[in-house]
Design an enzyme around this catalytic site. Structure first.
Site, PDB file in Angstrom:
ATOM      1  CB  VAL A  62      -0.855  -0.177   1.225  1.00 11.14           C
ATOM      2  CG1 VAL A  62      -1.836   1.263   1.349  1.00 11.14           C
ATOM      3  CG2 VAL A  62      -1.858  -1.132   1.008  1.00 11.14           C
ATOM      4  CB  ALA A 107       4.895   2.728   1.008  1.00  7.79           C
ATOM      5  CE  LYS A 108       5.043  -0.979   8.111  1.00  6.06           C
ATOM      6  NZ  LYS A 108       6.218  -0.281   8.719  1.00  6.06           N
ATOM      7  N   GLY A 109       3.937  -2.926   3.422  1.00  2.00           N
ATOM      8  CA  GLY A 109       3.621  -4.305   2.737  1.00  2.00           C
ATOM      9  C   GLY A 109       3.428  -5.385   3.990  1.00  2.00           C
ATOM     10  CG  ASP A 148       7.189  -3.812   9.911  1.00  2.00           C
ATOM     11  OD1 ASP A 148       7.491  -2.682  10.186  1.00  2.00           O
ATOM     12  OD2 ASP A 148       6.284  -4.358  10.256  1.00  2.00           O
TER      13      ASP A 148
END
Length: 363
Positions: A62, A107-109, A148
């Site tokens: 995202v 952003a992030k995943g 992460d």
């Protein structure tokens, strides 16, 4: 006893945004833009398992906002990953990068999986396939992932290698948190914890507390939580409680977090990571109860939505440093504020990681 309904982290992030936007008198059109992510990618991909079978996994990437620069945000592996969680984390990353004034967006995943149930070869196949699936929207000037929860430099090396192979030449800037040998930054591994401890030092000074002898509880004994506990212990603080995904421990007399780490590592085996639970000289407590033990400083360093309206009234700390992303719900924030408990928000407290990631990307 009824269990507390699962809190939607994206609803929490949006509520936090609405509250801040009202204080800033933000225009309605700007609110509409910043309240939703710019782009959401959902991928489903097969991975060959050790027995030769294929298993399909679901992953997300995202991008919340890219106006300040390329998207920036980690990739987590967990059975509990959801699209709303990733959306919330991406939004928080936008705010975090702006807070420390680095030219990145948010952003992030994440991938829905249990990394403890996968061997190294399966994890590599999963990581490389996920990298391939999201490669259309990541890049050194578009979106730069990082480690992460349950990912580290090894997984980042796999992603860089996969992305570089698709392009035919090395592209170290596509990822941060890489091993030093292939362009990683010295200090990246401890950067998040370093930032948390620096913020605690400043807050303790402001509150006229003494770090020496201060009782510290840490929820989440992963990279950030473990290193923060060790640093604070070396500064003279008394670590009285820590927890990981399998349990927690408490001792009024305190303990050496390095010894706990060694105990955890010694009790690890191939299919399951070790746990802090059972460490000699301590009593076992639940992961949730670590937040409520008698202490002066609380460091939530696990996942989001851990401090809620159900337990905020029972927290005994004078200072909370949010090493995790989004550990406190909006209702809990209000309760803590009314009780006079100081909270260092995640977008400042844990921004050391993304700051050093920026240095790595620049180099």
């Amino acid at each position: 006893m009824a269990t507390e309904p699962r809190v939607n982290p994206f609803a929490v992030a949006q509520s936090q945004f609405d509250r801040a936007a009202a204080k800033l008198n933000l225009k309605p059109d700007m609110r509409a833009i910043l309240r939703e992510p710019k782009r959401e990618l959902i991928v489903h991909f097969p991975v060959e398992m050790r027995d030769g079978s294929l298993k399909t996994f679901t992953g997300y990437r995202v991008q919340h906002n890219l106006n300040r620069g390329p998207g920036k945000g980690g990739i987590r592996y967990s059975p509990d990953v959801t699209l709303d969680e990733v959306k919330a984390l991406a939004m928080w990353m936008t705010w975090k990068c702006a807070t420390v004034d680095i030219p990145f967006g948010g952003a992030k995943g994440g991938v829905i999986c249990d990394p403890e149930a996968l061997n190294d070869r399966e994890l590599e196949r999963l990581t490389r396939r996920y990298a391939t699936e999201i490669s259309a929207i990541i890049g050194p000037y578009i979106d730069i992932p990082a480690p992460d929860v349950n990912t580290g430099s090894r997984e980042m090396a796999w992603i860089m290698d996969t992305y570089s192979m698709h392009n035919g030449y090395p592209i170290p800037g596509v990822i941060t948190g890489k091993p030093i040998e292939i362009g990683g930054a010295v200090g990246r591994g401890s950067a998040t914890a370093d930032g948390v401890v620096i913020c605690i030092e400043k807050a303790v000074e402001h509150l006229k507390m003494d770090i020496k002898g201060a009782r510290v509880a840490v929820q989440g004994f992963g990279n950030a939580g473990q290193i923060a506990a060790t640093l604070l212990h070396k500064m003279g603080a008394k670590i009285v409680a820590v927890s990981d995904t399998h349990g927690g421990i408490y001792s009024e007399a305190g303990f050496d977090p390095d010894s706990v780490l060694h105990y955890k590592q010694e009790n690890a085996h191939e299919k399951r990571r070790g746990s802090v639970a059972g460490f000699p000289g301590t009593k076992d407590v639940s992961v949730a109860n670590v937040l409520e033990v008698p202490c002066d400083i609380l460091v939530p360093a696990a996942v989001e939505n851990q401090i809620t309206k159900r337990n905020a009234a029972h927290i005994q700390a004078k200072l909370i440093a949010e090493a995790a992303n989004g550990p406190t719900t909006l209702e809990a924030d209000d309760i803590l504020f009314k009780r006079g408990i100081t909270v260092i928000p995640d977008i400042l407290a844990n921004a050391g990681g993304v700051t050093v990631s920026y240095f790595e990307w620049v180099q």
